[in-house]
Write a protein that holds these residues in place. Structure first.
Motif, short mmCIF file in Angstrom:
data_model
loop_
_atom_site.label_atom_id
_atom_site.label_comp_id
_atom_site.label_asym_id
_atom_site.label_seq_id
_atom_site.Cartn_x
_atom_site.Cartn_y
_atom_site.Cartn_z
N LEU A 227 -25.58 -29.07 18.21
CA LEU A 227 -25.71 -29.89 19.21
C LEU A 227 -25.69 -31.52 18.98
CD1 LEU A 227 -27.93 -27.88 21.70
CD2 LEU A 227 -25.65 -28.63 21.97
N GLU A 228 -26.19 -31.74 17.61
CA GLU A 228 -26.27 -32.99 17.35
C GLU A 228 -25.08 -33.65 16.48
OE1 GLU A 228 -29.99 -33.65 15.01
OE2 GLU A 228 -29.28 -32.60 13.27
N GLU A 229 -24.23 -32.82 16.15
CA GLU A 229 -23.12 -33.21 15.28
C GLU A 229 -21.97 -33.35 16.24
OE1 GLU A 229 -23.16 -29.47 13.02
OE2 GLU A 229 -25.02 -30.08 11.89
N GLN A 230 -22.01 -33.43 17.52
CA GLN A 230 -20.94 -33.39 18.25
C GLN A 230 -20.59 -34.98 18.54
OE1 GLN A 230 -19.19 -30.83 19.50
NE2 GLN A 230 -20.62 -29.26 18.86
N THR A 251 -19.42 -25.54 24.71
CA THR A 251 -19.77 -26.06 23.49
C THR A 251 -21.19 -26.45 23.57
OG1 THR A 251 -19.07 -28.27 23.88
CG2 THR A 251 -17.56 -27.08 22.76
N VAL A 252 -21.55 -26.89 24.57
CA VAL A 252 -23.09 -27.21 25.12
C VAL A 252 -23.94 -26.07 25.05
CG1 VAL A 252 -24.76 -28.43 26.52
CG2 VAL A 252 -22.50 -29.38 26.12
N THR A 253 -23.46 -25.16 25.97
CA THR A 253 -24.26 -23.88 26.33
C THR A 253 -24.37 -22.95 25.31
OG1 THR A 253 -22.30 -23.27 27.53
CG2 THR A 253 -24.29 -24.54 28.93
N ASP A 254 -23.42 -22.82 24.34
CA ASP A 254 -23.29 -21.77 23.32
C ASP A 254 -24.43 -21.93 22.31
OD1 ASP A 254 -21.14 -20.63 24.64
OD2 ASP A 254 -19.73 -21.06 23.08
N HIS A 255 -25.03 -22.97 22.16
CA HIS A 255 -25.91 -23.54 21.33
C HIS A 255 -27.62 -23.45 21.94
CE1 HIS A 255 -22.74 -23.93 18.55
NE2 HIS A 255 -22.07 -24.73 19.53
N TYR A 256 -28.32 -23.02 21.40
CA TYR A 256 -29.64 -22.73 21.46
C TYR A 256 -30.42 -24.34 21.67
CZ TYR A 256 -34.55 -21.60 22.41
OH TYR A 256 -35.94 -21.44 22.58
N ALA A 257 -30.95 -24.73 22.96
CA ALA A 257 -31.73 -25.86 22.96
C ALA A 257 -32.71 -25.61 23.81
CB ALA A 257 -30.99 -27.05 23.28
#
Lengths: 438, 438
Positions: A227-230, A251-257
């Protein structure tokens, strides 16, 4: 601006009430001054930062087709009685009576008012979708205001509201706002990670908070490094196309946060160690889909393509503009002072004249200053070099153009980058080119 | 902006409560919407006008060395108790209690707060002169709000404050502001004449009101034509030089100008008939020297060059920014609608597509619109030509670019100037050049 003329009262003493870095630094650097508990006046340099943030927010909201309006600070209590929130809202709402005894309130948010304005003018599905936003002062009567502008009572917020005909369109509006927010925070020079937030009784996954990563953040955060590499600014998304928006959104929701409140150890365990990021975060934005909550309670309908009337779907989208000034400093400072990202800095660079009155030094400083007096701060005080170095570090200009008598004779200046501490000996032309390009 | 996407709800019906032209036209053209008695929300086109006015005010205040700050809307009652005005101020002050029972008020003006901020940071005569201004919402609880934004309760005002060491310096500050105001009104495209106003117990001649000439003005005005023939923007004045300021100032004060309250028939009789101008005016600005009134009552002192402390001399300088939107319309409209001066118009021009869906018309309109979508309003509705003509006249864009099927085939458009009604048949390139140059 010449520092001898500027109204930028720096403080030597750290005020006792300032517990966190941003509060201390904003007072020390002369950006704000408290006028009552939790209420601040913005001095010229602080106001420049606030305006820079506002302008980035405005440009990115306009870019997704949202239109700017400006609602007043005071609202009629009757409007809030229609939605049922007047009695439900707690003591944080500042309630006021005017000279005729009519109940007013200082708006803490604007769902009711925008729904009323929308309902009075939009009558047909053909006028949808609509997204309206404004950047206006709000008031929440915090019981214990603290942390300077981070938890003030009178604060500047951008709040946007979307109106759509269908759930699918409302989802597209939500995703557009998500993209706009990611672009805004990237342009502001801070890393803000979107985290799933509570949706309350509405359910679904259409509620995200945006947290700026800073060691002093109020919440613990856990997220996937993906999420921080986008690069959200470089990503082509067709905002009129639901598919394109869906692809972006995944691309946002596929990653855990998640913040610590919503943290799920089982999900977290599935992420490769090298991609796990833990830290703390400050909430600076919140986007939220709430369906027909207000259009139903306030009786707002438009005519559909089939001739039948329906309640439009809504979402609301907030960014804490004045809070961001503090959050950016929390995320970007060191022991010497503020480190402004270039996009929000009050001035692009400071010119430090190490020997005011020396002919060569004065001439070089004046020639540099003359290239852009609006956006350069010229430290033309007759103080010692050490005082100037300290104040420039405190104020946090991205660049310092240091002009001393030895270099001046040869037409050279020293350029210091505040963020890295790197120094360059350059001709005036090269120095100006370098700060212009940054 | 495409009109089919724009949030600009025009009204066919004249609202009953709107008694004057500007109020009717602002509601009909979709510039504002009343949200409570005397309180308005600014819709996108209205907000664009408000921001254009703000920006001109800001640039001209900056040009004389005034520095922008932003004070909060809510103030502590204690601040006003220090000056003695808390009890003296009438029921127009909106008094508020917070959750802890502390007395606040919604600022109707900011003399106390700016004096306090100044006093906390400025300690020496070396830091004088200083001029600080802000553009912020104010509240006056008018007993009978009316005339739309002209006499609203929540209103946007620019208020500036000057601080000087001596009376002579304070006079220079006053004259600088006079010049700044004359330049502001000239750039806004309205004729505003400065008139001597009451100074109250302080006396002297350092109080002027600025009245925009409009037949619906609240005051009768009598003035020498010499005052309306001046080009203040072209006049070279050295604002750092007291002599130069005095010379400029005498070009204003040497000529008769008075409202009916202060009208002097004997002085009036001395003016040659051909130079006598009578009319009505709307007050849009006021500049005022008041010496040490607040610095004394609030105990603010700075150290002089002789080591002795003194109370700085002050003046205050207001412009009714939101009121000006109404005043400009009062001064510049006809039966068909608003006639915006180019400098404040929400859009530079409207593009009227007389046959939406016609290939040649659509292509020309899109190509024109694409040159500057930010500042052009494209009427892309499928309405009849008559509807588009009427709405464009109502909204008051300085230019209308009229695209019909006959001309479109030959690559021609009709350009109509709103103020004069003049029409030109031109190629697209020539039309764009003409509106760009205006």
């Amino acid at each position: 601006m010449r520092l001898t003329k500027a109204f930028q009262p720096t403080l030597k003493e750290v005020p006792a009430e300032a517990q966190i870095a941003s509060h201390r630094l904003m007072l020390r650097a002369g950006l704000v001054r408290q006028t009552s508990s939790g209420i601040y006046a913005w001095l010229p340099a602080g106001l420049r930062v606030l305006r820079n943030i506002e302008q980035i927010v405005r440009e990115e909201q306009d870019a997704i087709g949202a239109q700017e309006v400006l609602m007043p600070t005071l609202q009629s209590a009757d409007l809030w009685r229609r939605s049922g929130r007047y009695d439900a809202y707690g003591p944080e709402m500042l309630r006021i009576q005017d000279r005729h005894g009519r109940d007013l309130l200082y708006g803490p948010t604007n769902e009711e008012m925008i729904t009323d304005i929308f309902g009075a003018s939009v009558k047909s599905y053909k006028d949808l979708p609509k997204a309206l936003y404004h950047i206006q002062w709000k008031f929440r009567d915090e019981v214990r205001p603290r942390f300077g502008v981070m938890r003030g009572r009178e604060f500047l917020m951008k709040d946007a509201y979307s109106f759509d005909a269908t759930y699918e369109d409302a989802v597209a509006s939500y995703r557009r706002m998500m993209l706009s927010y990611l672009r805004i925070f990237q342009r502001l020079g801070v890393r803000a990670v979107p985290m799933v937030a509570d949706t309350g009784p509405i359910g679904g996954d259409l509620s995200h908070e945006f947290l700026v990563l800073a060691p002093t953040g109020e919440s613990g955060v856990f997220f996937d490094a993906a999420l921080e590499e986008q690069d959200w600014l470089g990503r082509p998304v067709d905002c009129d196309d639901h598919e394109s928006l869906a692809t972006f959104f995944s691309t946002v929701t596929d990653h855990y946060a998640a913040t610590d409140e919503k943290h799920d150890e089982a999900e977290w365990a599935k992420i490769p160690e090298e991609r796990k990021r833990e830290g703390r975060g400050i909430e600076v934005g919140h986007i939220f889909y709430f369906g027909t909550k207000y259009t139903e309670s306030m009786g707002i309908e438009v005519i559909g393509s089939d001739g039948a009337s329906f309640h439009p779907q809504m979402g609301s989208y907030g960014i804490g503009v004045s809070r961001l000034v503090g959050a950016i400093i929390e995320a970007s400072h060191d022991e010497a002072g503020i480190i402004w990202p270039a996009s929000v800095a009050p001035y692009r660079a400071a010119i430090l004249n190490l020997r005011q009155g020396d002919e060569a030094c004065d001439a070089i400083c004046e020639s540099i200053y003359g290239t852009d007096p609006e956006n350069l701060l010229y430290d033309d005080r007759s103080d010692r070099a050490g005082v100037k170095f300290n104040d420039a570090d405190l104020m946090g200009h991205p660049w310092q153009i240091i002009v001393g008598p030895r270099g001046a004779k040869e037409g050279k200046v020293e350029l210091k980058q505040r963020a890295t501490g790197e120094r360059f000996e350059l001709s005036v032309e090269d120095a100006l080119a370098k700060i212009g390009a940054a």
